[in-house]
Design a protein around this motif. Structure first.
Motif, PDB file in Angstrom:
ATOM      1  N   SER A  32     -81.824 114.613 -24.687  1.00  0.00           N
ATOM      2  CA  SER A  32     -82.874 115.548 -25.096  1.00  0.00           C
ATOM      3  C   SER A  32     -82.666 116.911 -24.451  1.00  0.00           C
ATOM      4  N   THR A  33     -83.079 117.932 -25.140  1.00  0.00           N
ATOM      5  CA  THR A  33     -83.021 119.297 -24.624  1.00  0.00           C
ATOM      6  C   THR A  33     -84.430 119.881 -24.655  1.00  0.00           C
ATOM      7  N   PRO A  34     -84.967 120.249 -23.497  1.00  0.00           N
ATOM      8  CA  PRO A  34     -86.302 120.848 -23.493  1.00  0.00           C
ATOM      9  C   PRO A  34     -86.308 122.180 -24.248  1.00  0.00           C
ATOM     10  N   VAL A  35     -87.399 122.464 -24.911  1.00  0.00           N
ATOM     11  CA  VAL A  35     -87.550 123.716 -25.648  1.00  0.00           C
ATOM     12  C   VAL A  35     -88.565 124.574 -24.906  1.00  0.00           C
ATOM     13  N   GLN A  36     -88.164 125.787 -24.566  1.00  0.00           N
ATOM     14  CA  GLN A  36     -89.045 126.724 -23.892  1.00  0.00           C
ATOM     15  C   GLN A  36     -89.643 127.655 -24.951  1.00  0.00           C
ATOM     16  N   TYR A  37     -90.942 127.556 -25.167  1.00  0.00           N
ATOM     17  CA  TYR A  37     -91.616 128.402 -26.142  1.00  0.00           C
ATOM     18  C   TYR A  37     -92.080 129.687 -25.485  1.00  0.00           C
ATOM     19  N   PRO A  38     -92.048 130.787 -26.231  1.00  0.00           N
ATOM     20  CA  PRO A  38     -92.522 132.051 -25.657  1.00  0.00           C
ATOM     21  C   PRO A  38     -94.032 132.017 -25.453  1.00  0.00           C
ATOM     22  N   GLU A  39     -94.485 132.835 -24.519  1.00  0.00           N
ATOM     23  CA  GLU A  39     -95.923 132.978 -24.320  1.00  0.00           C
ATOM     24  C   GLU A  39     -96.551 133.567 -25.583  1.00  0.00           C
ATOM     25  N   LEU A  40     -97.736 133.085 -25.925  1.00  0.00           N
ATOM     26  CA  LEU A  40     -98.444 133.638 -27.080  1.00  0.00           C
ATOM     27  C   LEU A  40     -99.263 134.843 -26.643  1.00  0.00           C
ATOM     28  N   ASN A  41     -99.297 135.871 -27.512  1.00  0.00           N
ATOM     29  CA  ASN A  41    -100.197 136.976 -27.217  1.00  0.00           C
ATOM     30  C   ASN A  41    -101.594 136.586 -27.717  1.00  0.00           C
ATOM     31  N   GLU A  42    -102.592 137.382 -27.416  1.00  0.00           N
ATOM     32  CA  GLU A  42    -103.978 137.032 -27.753  1.00  0.00           C
ATOM     33  C   GLU A  42    -104.182 136.839 -29.260  1.00  0.00           C
ATOM     34  N   ASP A  43    -103.548 137.693 -30.088  1.00  0.00           N
ATOM     35  CA  ASP A  43    -103.678 137.559 -31.544  1.00  0.00           C
ATOM     36  C   ASP A  43    -103.099 136.233 -32.028  1.00  0.00           C
ATOM     37  N   GLU A  44    -101.960 135.852 -31.483  1.00  0.00           N
ATOM     38  CA  GLU A  44    -101.324 134.590 -31.869  1.00  0.00           C
ATOM     39  C   GLU A  44    -102.160 133.400 -31.426  1.00  0.00           C
ATOM     40  N   LYS A  45    -102.760 133.495 -30.247  1.00  0.00           N
ATOM     41  CA  LYS A  45    -103.629 132.418 -29.771  1.00  0.00           C
ATOM     42  C   LYS A  45    -104.807 132.223 -30.713  1.00  0.00           C
ATOM     43  N   ARG A  46    -105.433 133.322 -31.124  1.00  0.00           N
ATOM     44  CA  ARG A  46    -106.582 133.233 -32.034  1.00  0.00           C
ATOM     45  C   ARG A  46    -106.172 132.699 -33.398  1.00  0.00           C
ATOM     46  N   ALA A  47    -105.022 133.139 -33.876  1.00  0.00           N
ATOM     47  CA  ALA A  47    -104.575 132.755 -35.214  1.00  0.00           C
ATOM     48  C   ALA A  47    -103.891 131.390 -35.232  1.00  0.00           C
ATOM     49  N   GLY A  48    -103.499 130.889 -34.055  1.00  0.00           N
ATOM     50  CA  GLY A  48    -102.794 129.614 -34.008  1.00  0.00           C
ATOM     51  C   GLY A  48    -101.393 129.693 -34.578  1.00  0.00           C
ATOM     52  N   THR A  49    -100.748 130.856 -34.480  1.00  0.00           N
ATOM     53  CA  THR A  49     -99.406 131.048 -35.019  1.00  0.00           C
ATOM     54  C   THR A  49     -98.397 131.027 -33.901  1.00  0.00           C
ATOM     55  N   ARG A  50     -98.001 129.875 -33.475  1.00  0.00           N
ATOM     56  CA  ARG A  50     -97.082 129.718 -32.336  1.00  0.00           C
ATOM     57  C   ARG A  50     -95.789 130.479 -32.570  1.00  0.00           C
ATOM     58  N   GLY A  51     -95.734 131.711 -32.067  1.00  0.00           N
ATOM     59  CA  GLY A  51     -94.498 132.478 -32.087  1.00  0.00           C
ATOM     60  C   GLY A  51     -94.037 132.930 -33.463  1.00  0.00           C
ATOM     61  N   LEU A  52     -94.862 132.769 -34.487  1.00  0.00           N
ATOM     62  CA  LEU A  52     -94.453 133.191 -35.827  1.00  0.00           C
ATOM     63  C   LEU A  52     -94.902 134.622 -36.037  1.00  0.00           C
ATOM     64  N   ARG A  53     -94.120 135.521 -35.526  1.00  0.00           N
ATOM     65  CA  ARG A  53     -94.466 136.943 -35.630  1.00  0.00           C
ATOM     66  C   ARG A  53     -94.014 137.492 -36.972  1.00  0.00           C
ATOM     67  N   GLN A  54     -94.787 138.414 -37.483  1.00  0.00           N
ATOM     68  CA  GLN A  54     -94.459 138.993 -38.796  1.00  0.00           C
ATOM     69  C   GLN A  54     -93.906 140.374 -38.649  1.00  0.00           C
TER      70      GLN A  54
END
Length: 59
Positions: A37-59
């Motif tokens: 297994s390889t651990p996956v490091q996810y980027p920190e979410l900004n406040e807008d992403e936290k509210r929208a629930g869009t884990r790292g899916l920036r537009q």
């Protein structure tokens, strides 16, 4: 993912067969082993992403 139904109609008896179940069990056994297994490091979410629930899916 095993296919147990298509358009609501069961495939065969609608249950996972023994071969598919064994393959699934082996996959998860290997998946949880550190050497396979390889651990996956996810980027920190900004406040807008936290509210929208869009884990790292920036537009």
């Amino acid at each position: 993912m095993p296919v147990t139904s298509i358009d609501g109609a069961p495939v065969a008896d609608g249950r996972i067969g023994p071969v598919t179940q064994r393959l699934s069990d082996l996959y998860w056994e290997m998946h949880s082993a550190e050497e396979w297994s390889t651990p996956v490091q996810y980027p920190e979410l900004n406040e807008d992403e936290k509210r929208a629930g869009t884990r790292g899916l920036r537009q």
